[in-house]
Design an enzyme around this catalytic site. Structure first.
Site, PDB file in Angstrom:
ATOM      1  CG  ASN A 227      -1.828   1.115   1.377  1.00 54.83           C
ATOM      2  OD1 ASN A 227      -1.765   2.046   0.575  1.00 54.83           O
ATOM      3  ND2 ASN A 227      -2.686   1.068   2.372  1.00 54.83           N
TER       4      ASN A 227
ATOM      5  NE  ARG B  73      -6.171   1.799   0.258  1.00 55.57           N
ATOM      6  CZ  ARG B  73      -6.147   2.972   0.866  1.00 55.57           C
ATOM      7  NH1 ARG B  73      -5.003   3.490   1.271  1.00 55.57           N
ATOM      8  NH2 ARG B  73      -7.248   3.627   1.080  1.00 55.57           N
TER       9      ARG B  73
ATOM     10  CG  HIS C 207     -13.209   3.421   4.174  1.00 58.47           C
ATOM     11  ND1 HIS C 207     -13.996   4.353   4.816  1.00 58.47           N
ATOM     12  CD2 HIS C 207     -11.931   3.765   4.440  1.00 58.47           C
ATOM     13  CE1 HIS C 207     -13.229   5.239   5.419  1.00 58.47           C
ATOM     14  NE2 HIS C 207     -11.965   4.901   5.210  1.00 58.47           N
TER      15      HIS C 207
ATOM     16  NE  ARG D 108     -11.024  12.451   5.713  1.00 58.38           N
ATOM     17  CZ  ARG D 108     -10.887  11.212   5.267  1.00 58.38           C
ATOM     18  NH1 ARG D 108     -11.708  10.745   4.357  1.00 58.38           N
ATOM     19  NH2 ARG D 108      -9.937  10.434   5.714  1.00 58.38           N
TER      20      ARG D 108
ATOM     21  CD  GLU E 226      -8.814  -0.986   4.876  1.00 62.87           C
ATOM     22  OE1 GLU E 226      -8.398  -0.598   5.987  1.00 62.87           O
ATOM     23  OE2 GLU E 226      -9.135  -0.220   3.965  1.00 62.87           O
TER      24      GLU E 226
END
Ligand code: AMP
Length: 403
Positions: free
Chosen positions: A7, A95, A184, A245, A388
Site C-alpha cells: 500500500n 491497494r 473503504h 473531516r 484490508e
C-alpha cells in the site's frame, strides 16, 4: 503460496507478506518519511501466536524504489527474513484507491490497467500517483510475479444510479464523471465476507449495514451481498463525521465562507478536510481522548460524540429503509472495534427496528469477531476487526487463480 501486499502512499510503503496456505501474515511493516532525512522502516516478523519481533531502521530512504529494495532485502535476510529468495513470492497485490467506473473488481495489472489508473488521477490526485509508483517499482523488482490491483472503489460499483447520481446537470456525470464512488471498499467487503462466514450463511443471501469507523469513516448498505449505497461520495469527504473531516454539510457552505469570511478555495478545502469533524467540534481528533474528556465532564467533547453518533444512527435508519430487511449491523476499524460507548450511542433506542445491544457483551474487549446484540434481537450487531491487507491478499490469490 506467498503474496506480498503493498500500500504505497506519497511518502510511505505499507507492506505485509502473507502465507496463503496458513492464511496468515508472516511479516508486516511500514517505511515512512521516504524522501526525508528522518525515514523510518519498521519491520515485524509475526509468529504463530500473532506476536511480533520488531526491527526499526532509521537510515534515509531517498525514494520508493530504494525503500522497496530494502524491504525485499529484509524479507530474505537470514535473521530478519522469512523467505530465502524473492522468487518465493508468487504475486504482488497493490491497494489502488480510485478505479473510477473502469473497474468492478480486482484485476491483473497490464499496460491497459495502468492507463486506466492514470485516467482516474483527476478523481484521486493525492492517492493514485503514489499507487502507480508502487506498481512501477514492484514490477521492476519482481519482473516475473503477476501484479494485481485491488481498488477501494470496486466494491461500490454495484451501487445503482438512483444512489450514485447527484441531482446535478447530467453532463457533469457523462462528461466529467461526477458521481458517488465510495471508498473503504476493501474494508466493507472484508467485514461483509467475514460476517457471512460467522453467520454461516451465503453472503448473497445477507442484507448488511457495515460501519467503518477509523480516522476516516464510512458506511455501506449491502443487499444480497452487493453494495447498494455508501456514505462517501465523489471524494472521501461526504457522509459521516470523521476525525478531521466534516462529512455532510449544506452544499452552499463554501459560498457562505467565501462571501462572508473571504476564504479561498484552498482555505475551504483545508477547513473541511483537516480542521473539521471531531477536531473542529471539540479540538481533538483522537476518539480515545475525546471520550476521556467527555467522561471527565467536558461538555463540548460530549456534544461532539453525540453529533458523531447521531449521524451514524441517521444513516442506519436510511440504509434500513433502503434494504427493507436487515440481517446485521457490523462495526469495524479503530473506533468501531474499540469504542463500546460509540457503538451503544449509535444503536440506542433502535429496539423498534429490531436492533438491541447487550450492555455486557458490548463492553467485552476482545480481538476476534463478536456478537453484541441481546439474544432476542431480530438484527445481529457484530464487531468484526477489519483487515484490508488480508482482503487484498485474498483478492490477489483469487485473480491469479482465474488466469
Ligand atoms: P483507524 O483509522 O482504523 O486506525 O482508527 C483510528 C481511530 O480509532 C482513532 O480516532 C483512535 O482514537 C480510535 N481508537 C483506537 N482505539 C480506541 C479505543 N480504545 N477507544 C476509542 N477509540 C479508539
Amino acid at each position: 503460496m506467498k503474496i506480498l501486499v503493498i500500500n504505497t502512499g506519497s511518502s510511505s510503503i505499507k507492506y505485509q507478506l502473507f502465507d496463503m496456505n496458513k492464511k496468515k501474515a508472516m511479516v508486516t511493516g511500514l517505511a515512512e518519511k521516504i524522501g526525508e532525512d528522518t525515514s523510518i522502516l519498521t519491520h515485524s516478523i509475526v509468529d504463530n501466536n500473532g506476536d511480533a519481533r520488531k526491527k526499526v531502521e532509521n537510515n534515509k530512504i531517498p525514494d520508493h524504489a530504494k525503500g522497496l529494495k530494502r524491504i525485499v532485502e529484509l524479507l530474505v535476510d537470514p535473521e530478519w527474513g522469512v523467505i530465502k529468495n524473492k522468487s518465493e513470492i508468487t504475486a504482488v497485490g497493490h491497494r489502488v484507491v480510485h478505479g473510477g467506473e473502469s473497474f468492478q473488481s480486482s484485476t491483473i495489472i497490464d499496460e491497459l490497467v495502468i492507463s486506466a489508473i492514470k485516467e482516474n488521477i483527476p478523481l484521486a490526485p493525492l492517492h493514485n500517483p503514489p499507487n502507480l509508483k508502487g506498481i512501477e517499482v514492484a514490477q521492476s523488482i519482481f519482473p516475473n510475479a503477476p501484479q494485481v490491483a485491488v481498488f477501494d472503489t470496486a466494491f461500490h460499483q454495484s451501487i445503482p444510479p438512483k444512489a450514485y447520481l447527484y441531482a446535478l446537470p447530467y453532463k457533469l456525470y457523462t462528461k466529467n464523471r461526477v458521481r458517488r464512488y465510495g471508498f473503504h471498499g476493501t474494508s466493507h467487503a472484508f467485514v461483509a465476507g467475514a460476517a457471512a462466514e460467522y453467520l454461516k450463511k451465503p453472503l448473497a443471501k445477507l442484507n448488511l449495514i457495515t460501519v467503518h469507523l477509523g480516522n476516516g469513516a464510512s458506511m455501506a448498505a449491502v443487499k444480497n451481498g452487493k453494495c447498494v449505497d455508501t456514505t462517501m461520495g465523489l471524494t472521501p469527504l461526504e457522509g459521516l463525521v470523521m476525525g478531521t473531516r466534516s462529512g455532510d454539510v449544506d452544499p452552499a457552505l463554501p459560498f457562505f465562507l467565501a462571501e462572508n469570511l473571504n476564504m479561498s478555495l484552498k482555505d475551504i478545502d483545508r477547513l473541511l478536510n483537516k480542521e473539521s469533524g471531531m477536531k473542529g467540534l471539540c479540538g481533538i481528533n483522537d476518539m480515545r481522548e475525546v471520550e476521556e474528556k467527555a467522561e471527565a465532564g467536558d461538555k463540548r467533547c460530549k456534544t461532539a460524540l453525540e453529533v458523531y453518533a447521531y449521524r451514524i444512527k441517521k444513516y442506519i435508519g436510511a440504509y434500513y429503509a433502503a434494504l427493507a430487511r436487515l440481517d446485521a449491523v457490523i462495526f469495524t476499524a479503530g473506533v468501531g472495534e474499540n469504542s463500546s460507548f460509540i457503538r451503544s450511542l449509535c444503536c440506542s433506542d433502535l429496539e423498534e427496528l429490531g436492533i438491541s445491544i447487550d450492555k455486557q457483551k458490548n463492553e467485552q474487549r476482545r480481538k476476534d469477531i463478536r456478537e453484541i446484540n441481546i439474544s432476542s434481537s431480530k438484527v445481529k450487531v457484530l464487531v468484526i476487526p477489519t483487515n484490508e491487507e488480508k482482503r487484498i491478499a485474498q483478492e490477489t490469490e483469487r485473480v491469479i487463480n482465474l488466469k
